[in-house]
Design an enzyme around this catalytic site. Sequence first.
Site, PDB file in Angstrom:
ATOM      1  N   ASN A 246       2.842  -7.062  13.660  1.00  0.00           N
ATOM      2  CA  ASN A 246       2.383  -5.570  14.039  1.00  0.00           C
ATOM      3  C   ASN A 246       2.841  -5.378  15.326  1.00  0.00           C
ATOM      4  O   ASN A 246       2.594  -6.467  16.161  1.00  0.00           O
ATOM      5  CB  ASN A 246       1.169  -5.548  13.748  1.00  0.00           C
TER       6      ASN A 246
ATOM      7  N   GLY B  96       2.833  -4.421   9.008  1.00  0.00           N
ATOM      8  CA  GLY B  96       2.824  -2.768   9.206  1.00  0.00           C
ATOM      9  C   GLY B  96       1.417  -2.292   8.475  1.00  0.00           C
ATOM     10  O   GLY B  96       1.724  -0.976   8.138  1.00  0.00           O
TER      11      GLY B  96
ATOM     12  N   HIS C  54      -1.466   1.229  -4.477  1.00  0.00           N
ATOM     13  CA  HIS C  54      -1.635   2.748  -4.237  1.00  0.00           C
ATOM     14  C   HIS C  54      -0.804   3.673  -5.239  1.00  0.00           C
ATOM     15  O   HIS C  54      -0.744   4.933  -4.948  1.00  0.00           O
ATOM     16  CB  HIS C  54      -1.552   3.441  -2.837  1.00  0.00           C
TER      17      HIS C  54
ATOM     18  N   ALA D  21       9.035  -4.703  12.357  1.00  0.00           N
ATOM     19  CA  ALA D  21       8.956  -5.373  11.322  1.00  0.00           C
ATOM     20  C   ALA D  21      10.740  -6.055  10.835  1.00  0.00           C
ATOM     21  O   ALA D  21      10.808  -7.095  10.577  1.00  0.00           O
ATOM     22  CB  ALA D  21       8.695  -4.775   9.899  1.00  0.00           C
TER      23      ALA D  21
ATOM     24  N   CYS E 185      -0.709  14.092 -15.282  1.00  0.00           N
ATOM     25  CA  CYS E 185      -1.683  15.152 -15.388  1.00  0.00           C
ATOM     26  C   CYS E 185      -3.120  14.758 -15.562  1.00  0.00           C
ATOM     27  O   CYS E 185      -3.473  13.905 -16.549  1.00  0.00           O
ATOM     28  CB  CYS E 185      -1.381  15.982 -16.833  1.00  0.00           C
TER      29      CYS E 185
ATOM     30  N   GLN F  48       0.756  -1.314  -0.150  1.00  0.00           N
ATOM     31  CA  GLN F  48      -0.064   0.064  -0.123  1.00  0.00           C
ATOM     32  C   GLN F  48       0.875   1.381  -0.177  1.00  0.00           C
ATOM     33  O   GLN F  48       0.154   2.331  -0.105  1.00  0.00           O
ATOM     34  CB  GLN F  48      -0.980  -0.072   1.438  1.00  0.00           C
ATOM     35  N   ASN F  49       2.069   0.980   0.173  1.00  0.00           N
ATOM     36  CA  ASN F  49       3.199   2.277   0.354  1.00  0.00           C
ATOM     37  C   ASN F  49       3.394   2.699  -1.100  1.00  0.00           C
ATOM     38  O   ASN F  49       3.336   1.906  -2.127  1.00  0.00           O
ATOM     39  CB  ASN F  49       4.382   1.834   0.960  1.00  0.00           C
TER      40      ASN F  49
ATOM     41  N   CYS G 250       2.432  20.352 -16.013  1.00  0.00           N
ATOM     42  CA  CYS G 250       2.396  19.678 -17.243  1.00  0.00           C
ATOM     43  C   CYS G 250       2.718  20.686 -18.458  1.00  0.00           C
ATOM     44  O   CYS G 250       2.737  21.755 -18.177  1.00  0.00           O
ATOM     45  CB  CYS G 250       1.260  19.055 -17.605  1.00  0.00           C
TER      46      CYS G 250
END
Length: 257
Positions: A217, A191, A123, A236, A131, A105-106, A152
């Site tokens: 965790n 994490g 993500h 971790a 743009c 997700q990082n 842009c």
Amino acid sequence: MRAGGSDPIREAARILAERGNAVVLTGAGISVESGIPSFRGAQGMWEKYDPMEYATLHAFMKSPRKVWEMLSEMVSVCGFAAPNAAHKGLAALEEMGIVRAVITQNVDGLHQAAGSRRVIEYHGNLDELICVYCWKRYPTRERWAPGSVPRCDCRKILKPNVVLFGEPIPWAAQVQAEEEARTAGVLVVVGTSAQVSPACDIPRIAKESGAAVVEINPEATPLSGNVTDIHLKGSASEVIGKMVRLLKDPATRLPKG
């Protein structure tokens, strides 16, 4: 299956050795030791920036300069960060043939920098700007400098190619992540609070498909009570480092007596 032994890290390592075919889901917690603050909790990004004002697509379209106050901090911090022992440990587990993919997700690119080859960026990544008007893309380093607002060629303000609240997960990343979860022998969750949809569904998909779920965790999460099979409390880098050492030991691959 629930952990019942006196050494849960050794038990988790044994399950990884016996089952293999492991997939890892990571969240902001794995990068905290690289100096990147998490989003939630004390001193998290959302303590400083209200996500509804700074982290939604609507906010960016309405006031991109304001949103770039937060984005500039994120790009600066991530640009100077280096992979920590946890990132390197996961890359080592891939090299050993135990981990087959990392779903992250990082947006910091640290898994790739550590050597992981199969990384699904759920993500997006801060290394690219896009743009939202003409959809042209640029490497961040070519258009952004500290304190600047990148534009842009069409003169519109660029957005990092990351998922803001109100934007869909990239279709290919979501499909790949869910397929990895459905076919994993073990899902290792590292994490993440498992509170943001739809990423929070990945551990449940894996569990319902027959995978063992190992969670790393420091504190309990919504997964800990009903999805996780083994909860390894600690940092971790410390936990993953110990698992790597155990998995390099041939004795770990022996079945339980």
